[in-house]
Design an enzyme around this catalytic site. Structure first.
Site, PDB file in Angstrom:
ATOM      1  CE  LYS A 131      90.680  82.304  61.388  1.00  0.00           C
ATOM      2  NZ  LYS A 131      89.957  81.123  60.938  1.00  0.00           N
TER       3      LYS A 131
HETATM    4  N1  PMP Z   1      96.142  84.615  58.705  1.00  0.00           N
HETATM    5  C1  PMP Z   1      96.104  84.636  60.019  1.00  0.00           C
HETATM    6  C2  PMP Z   1      97.049  85.523  60.750  1.00  0.00           C
HETATM    7  C3  PMP Z   1      95.205  83.815  60.704  1.00  0.00           C
HETATM    8  O1  PMP Z   1      95.190  83.822  62.049  1.00  0.00           O
HETATM    9  C4  PMP Z   1      94.350  82.971  59.969  1.00  0.00           C
HETATM   10  C5  PMP Z   1      93.453  82.029  60.688  1.00  0.00           C
HETATM   11  N2  PMP Z   1      94.144  80.879  61.160  1.00  0.00           N
HETATM   12  C6  PMP Z   1      94.430  82.967  58.573  1.00  0.00           C
HETATM   13  C7  PMP Z   1      95.333  83.826  57.992  1.00  0.00           C
HETATM   14  C8  PMP Z   1      93.632  82.038  57.711  1.00  0.00           C
HETATM   15  O2  PMP Z   1      92.248  82.191  57.795  1.00  0.00           O
HETATM   16  P1  PMP Z   1      91.299  80.924  57.638  1.00  0.00           P
HETATM   17  O3  PMP Z   1      91.426  80.102  58.898  1.00  0.00           O
HETATM   18  O4  PMP Z   1      89.936  81.481  57.473  1.00  0.00           O
HETATM   19  O5  PMP Z   1      91.744  80.123  56.466  1.00  0.00           O
END
Ligand code: PMP
Length: 476
Positions: A58
């Site tokens: 992120k």
């Molecule tokens: N794994 C974790 C630990 C996350 O914090 C996130 C983001 N919510 C994701 C996976 C998924 O990423 P995305 O929001 O880009 O789908």
């Protein structure tokens, strides 16, 4: 449009440095998985996003989201960034905000780990915790609370990771090209989890533009609606699960289902156990969503019979350090039924605390036999620890001792007779930490074992049926 600033590495007189921490974001390594993939033919490469300065994938979206808001004038100096975030996006935003001088307020659901909350506070952010078990439209939901905070705070923006097109775009601009270059264009499959869907949408879109044959596979925890929504277009009822960061109860605006070829479902147990295997066998310390993605990838590779020509890239979103009190805590894992109880781990105190009533009944040597019988009958118990005035154990009185006494014909039995002469003083005693093996050796040919604390005060009594009851409650 490219929203992700390129790395600006300045060097002067051969000193090489980054102009600030933001330029260290991205260019994370691809690491081959060797052990958890044994027996499978494809080359399986993990993109380890915990190498980012804030420790997660992120970080890639925080900076571009802030610069986008600055560019179109929505965010001015001294402004505030508000976001509904499960933690990682908060860190990504907080890093950029720290450097650019903005304040941050983050709203998090209460199922998130304590470490994530403390981490955001460490970056100077305000964290508001909201209940998990409410619908997204509910005014208490973390989406609603975040929106309200923006309305109430002047010069503030909602980073809006679930609907902000800058989120998938950041992955289109960075994650996608990195993987394409790192695999020299040989990637055949991209496998990732979906929260906002920004990672899979942006990365998948970029890779498919380079080679439309690349398969993009999502991994979804059981309880999330995304699997069924992709498969049949039907919205189902979301249910709770423990893996953090992936799975949704609605379709985020940042998820483009047309980029995703297939979604694989995984359950909490296999995801979390795989997370533990990743660090123990591969030395890769990932959060639970990474374990879920690896699990989904292994299932997909197996189901599709992928051969040695396949180059599978999976995204491990963050680090295990954020989940030390969960995935990596044996007690938490056991309480949630994800770890089988190992017999040698079972302690006397565990069995005692599982007994229906926490109440411990005791008798005194001076108690009348009639009262003791009444107490036993009332509570359906066959033996009682007998204690002195300091609550220390002096013996045990059991049904059979009382019966044998009453059958004696050497004197006339009286209603006010006490149990004094009926005690069995040869009572096995253990501490609360005594192991099951010790309990078994003591109780083999005796009616009960008494549990005492460090001061010899009675804390409980265990009989064979208590141990049997405990062990059978552990059966699946
Ligand atoms: N794994 C974790 C630990 C996350 O914090 C996130 C983001 N919510 C994701 C996976 C998924 O990423 P995305 O929001 O880009 O789908």
């Amino acid at each position: 449009m490219s929203n992700t600033p390129t790395i600006d590495r300045t060097s002067a007189n051969s000193i090489s440095f980054h102009k600030d921490i933001l330029t260290t974001i991205g260019n994370t390594p691809l690491v081959r998985l060797n052990s958890v993939t044994s027996g499978l033919d494809p080359l399986v490469l993990a993109k380890v996003e915990s190498f980012n300065p804030g420790g997660s994938v992120k970080d890639r979206i925080g900076w571009p989201i802030i610069e986008d808001a600055e560019r179109d004038g929505r965010l001015r100096p001294g402004g505030t960034i508000v976001e509904a975030t499960s933690g990682n996006t908060g860190v990504g935003l907080a890093i950029a905000a720290a450097i650019k001088g903005y304040r941050c307020i983050f709203v998090m659901p209460d199922k998130m780990s304590q470490e994530k909350i403390l981490l955001l506070r460490a970056y100077g952010a305000r964290v508001v915790v909201t209940p998990t078990a409410v619908e997204p439209e509910d005014p208490r939901s973390y989406y609603s609370v975040a929106r309200r905070l923006v309305e109430e705070t002047p010069n503030s923006i909602l980073a809006n990771q679930y609907y902000n097109p800058v989120n998938p775009q950041a992955h289109y601009d960075s994650t996608g090209p990195e993987i394409w270059e790192q695999t020299a264009g040989q990637i055949t499959h991209l496998i990732a989890g979906m929260g906002t869907g920004g990672t899979i949408t942006g990365t998948g879109r970029y890779l498919k533009e380079q080679n439309p044959h690349i398969q993009v596979v999502g991994v979804d925890p059981i309880g999330s609606i995304l699997y069924e929504l992709h498969r049949s277009g039907q919205y189902t009822m979301a249910e709770g699960y423990k893996v953090e960061g992936i799975g949704e109860d609605f379709l985020p605006g940042t998820t483009d289902m047309s980029v995703i070829d297939e979604i694989i479902q995984v359950n909490d147990r296999e995801s979390l156990l795989m997370t533990r295997r990743l660090v123990r066998e591969e030395g890769i310390f990932s959060g639970g969503s990474g374990g879920a993605v690896v699990m989904g990838a292994l299932r997909y590779i197996h189901n599709q019979h992928l051969g040695p020509e396949a180059v599978v890239v999976i995204i491990l979103p963050d680090s295990g350090s954020r989940y030390l009190s969960k995935v990596f805590d044996d007690d938490w894992m056991r309480e949630n039924g994800f770890l089988d109880q190992v017999w040698s781990d079972i302690r006397a105190g565990d069995i005692q605390s599982k007994k229906d009533s926490g109440q411990i009944y005791t008798a005194r040597a001076g108690d009348r036999l009639l009262d003791v019988v009444t107490l036993m009958k009332e509570h359906n118990i066959s033996q009682l620890p007998v204690v002195n005035t300091e609550e220390r154990l002096v013996g045990l009185v059991s049904e059979i001792d009382l019966l044998n006494h009453l059958l004696k014909t050497d004197h006339v039995h009286q209603a006010d007779e006490t149990i004094e002469g009926m005690l069995n003083t040869d009572v096995p005693v253990v501490g609360q930490n005594a192991r099951l093996e010790t309990l078994m050796s003591l109780i083999k040919d005796r009616p009960a074992v008494v549990i005492v604390n460090n001061e010899d005060r009675v804390k409980g009594i265990l009989t064979k049926i208590d141990i049997l009851d405990y062990l059978s409650s552990q059966l699946k």
